[in-house]
Design an enzyme around this catalytic site. Structure first.
Site, PDB file in Angstrom:
ATOM      1  N   ARG A  60     -47.160  19.411 -14.297  1.00 52.13           N
ATOM      2  CA  ARG A  60     -45.894  20.135 -14.297  1.00 52.13           C
ATOM      3  C   ARG A  60     -44.856  19.432 -13.414  1.00 52.13           C
ATOM      4  O   ARG A  60     -45.207  18.642 -12.538  1.00 52.13           O
ATOM      5  CB  ARG A  60     -46.099  21.571 -13.792  1.00 52.13           C
ATOM      6  CG  ARG A  60     -46.883  22.462 -14.731  1.00 52.13           C
ATOM      7  CD  ARG A  60     -47.047  23.876 -14.177  1.00 52.13           C
ATOM      8  NE  ARG A  60     -47.956  23.905 -13.022  1.00 52.13           N
ATOM      9  CZ  ARG A  60     -47.560  23.953 -11.754  1.00 52.13           C
ATOM     10  NH1 ARG A  60     -46.273  23.967 -11.445  1.00 52.13           N
ATOM     11  NH2 ARG A  60     -48.445  23.992 -10.774  1.00 52.13           N
ATOM     12  N   SER A 239     -54.064  26.391  -9.728  1.00 50.06           N
ATOM     13  CA  SER A 239     -54.875  25.513 -10.565  1.00 50.06           C
ATOM     14  C   SER A 239     -55.834  24.706  -9.700  1.00 50.06           C
ATOM     15  O   SER A 239     -55.454  24.183  -8.651  1.00 50.06           O
ATOM     16  CB  SER A 239     -53.972  24.566 -11.357  1.00 50.06           C
ATOM     17  OG  SER A 239     -53.148  25.285 -12.243  1.00 50.06           O
ATOM     18  N   THR A 244     -60.643  29.565 -13.915  1.00 54.71           N
ATOM     19  CA  THR A 244     -61.267  29.477 -15.237  1.00 54.71           C
ATOM     20  C   THR A 244     -62.787  29.449 -15.124  1.00 54.71           C
ATOM     21  O   THR A 244     -63.504  30.182 -15.816  1.00 54.71           O
ATOM     22  CB  THR A 244     -60.765  28.226 -15.979  1.00 54.71           C
ATOM     23  OG1 THR A 244     -59.348  28.328 -16.156  1.00 54.71           O
ATOM     24  CG2 THR A 244     -61.424  28.096 -17.340  1.00 54.71           C
TER      25      THR A 244
END
Length: 532
Positions: A60, A239, A244
């Site tokens: 990003r 992140s 996840t």
């Protein structure tokens, strides 16, 4: 010429976007992949996965995000963390982008942001790259085909990587730009092929809109106990901290891996898919996520692979450490069909402590929870943002500062009120370093983290004995089944206890210095935590 299913009364032409080449509306996965292959945007991998490279941008670009400063939002945006763009600059950028788009082919996906029908946002994603259309079709919620016949977007996102912005003309920072106009309900993305900008732009948008409805937007993963959505857990974290990985627990039902809302009804996923990091991904440790890398339509982003066999190399980070795969939620066997759960019973705040000071798990009071939520301490891991090549300690408020348009206290107060109303238990979990700082110590063993979370979620941990941490005042368990007692006391894992004390004092001071900005805006109970 137009192809695909679309509301005939709401095409791009009806939105004033004219003069394009072919426009492909709402193609499904096989048709998108055919288009992407014909345009040489990537290669077909094993099992029908689609292999792509995003060029020079493999993460990003948070410094290139802007919000248009209009009268309707000028008093509610957190301008210290969000760069302003003038309405005139945006209008010029928009017109210049449309002129650039003339005669070129584009792909349109009409999608939902939010699994809860009562709260969802209807989003039209217009992309120059076919594979971006595939990516966002995974990431957002896909309408039934019949729902497309009368679809009218609340917001439109236009992504044109081949367009280069002009800072002097458009009032942005560089040739790369991501900008949001709340009056025109348009998001523009240009100058980057990194697909994550697509989904994060929608997340940022929801982060602004939902608090007005008393809904807490969360940068978190979520799961619930089988057959018991009331037993929901959410995992906050930037992140690379394990959102996840840790939410994809085969013994629990996955609600989602990255972005959720907490409403009066409970928890709901914003997305329809997962965007998982694949560096060092192994079939043994994470079999479900690993299996998605050879499933049809999974987008494999910035991974090195064998040119002949298309075998993926999960260890080669020569392109980026931020290698990823994007896939629909249903590729995980234990994923929730509704992507909705109850009110969180447990709230886990994941931190990646590169100093090696924090314990692997600690129980927080509500005031401590707000303190650590507003602090958002972690380490940026390699590759997630441009220029990050090794862990960098950082404070990212609400565990997602790049995506927070409002002041942090708005989200902190929402979280505090919902914790109080629903009685959630809060935990701080360190997935970072132990036995020393980055470069000396080692990453926290994933098996130990999973054992600690299992004990927290099934209630075992709450019933055990705790000690008060001398540095931060939170409670740390004395013992947990399946976890070495030594690991629960970070000071004992260091070869030099005095060096640990120096590092701990340094981290405590960093917390205090960072939190000073929130003192004028918080209640006394949280101030007491900050002051100690």
């Amino acid at each position: 010429m137009s192809f695909g299913r679309v509301n005939p009364s709401f095409t791009l032409e009806h939105q004033g976007i004219t003069g394009l080449g072919n426009v492909y509306y709402n193609l499904i996965e096989p048709a998108i992949i055919e288009q992407a292959l014909s345009r040489k945007e990537g290669e077909l991998g094993k099992g029908g996965a689609f292999l792509v490279s995003t060029g020079k941008f493999t993460g990003r670009s948070p410094q290139d995000k802007h919000i248009v400063k209009t009268d309707s939002v000028k008093d509610t945006i957190w301008w210290e963390a969000n760069a302003a763009m003038t309405p005139e600059g945006f209008d010029t950028l928009y017109e210049d982008m449309l002129a650039h788009m003339k005669g070129r082919d584009y792909f349109v996906q009409d999608l939902f942001g939010g699994a809860d029908p009562a709260q969802r946002l209807d989003v039209r994603m217009v992309t120059e790259l076919a594979w971006h259309s595939l990516f966002i079709r995974h990431m957002l919620r896909r309408p039934e085909r019949a729902e497309l016949d009368d679809f009218q977007p609340d917001w439109t996102v236009i992504n044109c990587p081949s367009f280069q912005a002009d800072p002097a003309k458009h009032g942005c920072r560089s040739e790369t730009v991501i900008t949001m106009n709340f009056d025109r309900k348009i998001i523009l993305i240009a100058g980057t092929e990194y697909a994550g900008e697509n989904k994060k732009s929608v997340f940022t948008l929801l982060n602004y809109l939902l608090p007005e409805k008393d809904i807490m937007p969360m940068h978190c993963s979520a799961n619930h106990a089988p057959g018991n959505p009331v037993d929901t857990a959410v995992f906050f974290g930037l992140s690379g901290t394990g959102k996840t990985t840790l939410s994809a627990d085969p013994s629990r039902v996955l609600i989602g891996d990255d972005e959720h809302g907490w409403s009066k009804r409970g928890t709901f996923n914003f997305e329809g898919g997962c965007y998982a990091k694949t560096i060092n991904l192994s079939e043994e440790a994470e079999p479900e996520i690993f299996a998605t890398t050879t499933k049809f339509g999974t987008v494999i982003e910035n991974m090195v692979y064998d040119a002949e066999t298309k075998e993926l190399d999960f260890e080669d980070d020569s392109l980026t450490a931020n290698m990823r795969c994007a896939y629909p939620l249903e590729y995980i066997s234990n994923a929730s069909a509704s992507a909705m759960g109850g009110h969180p019973k447990n709230i886990i705040m994941l931190t990646c402590d590169s100093f090696g000071v924090l314990p692997p798990i600690a129980r927080l009071t509500p005031a401590q929870a707000m303190y650590h939520f507003l602090s958002g301490f972690t380490a940026k891991v390699a590759g997630t943002e441009r220029g990050v090549t090794e862990p960098q300690p950082t404070f990212s408020t609400c565990f997602g500062a790049p995506f927070m348009p409002r002041r942090p206290e708005v989200y902190g107060n929402l979280l505090r009120d919902k914790i109080a109303q629903h009685g959630a238990t809060c935990w701080l979990v360190n997935t970072g370093w132990t036995g020393g700082a980055y470069g000396t110590g080692s990453r926290m063993p994933i098996r130990a983290t999973r054992a600690l979370l299992t004990a927290a979620l099934d209630g075992t941990l709450n019933n055990g004995e705790f000690r008060k941490d001398a540095n931060f005042g939170f409670e740390v368990p004395l013992s947990v089944p399946g976890v070495a007692d030594l690991l629960l006391e970070p000071r004992r894992t260091w070869d030099d206890a005095a060096a640990y004390d120096v590092q701990a004092a340094k981290l405590v001071q960093m917390f205090a210095d960072n939190f000073a900005q929130y003192i004028p805006h918080i209640d006394d109970d949280v101030k007491a935590v900050a002051i100690g």
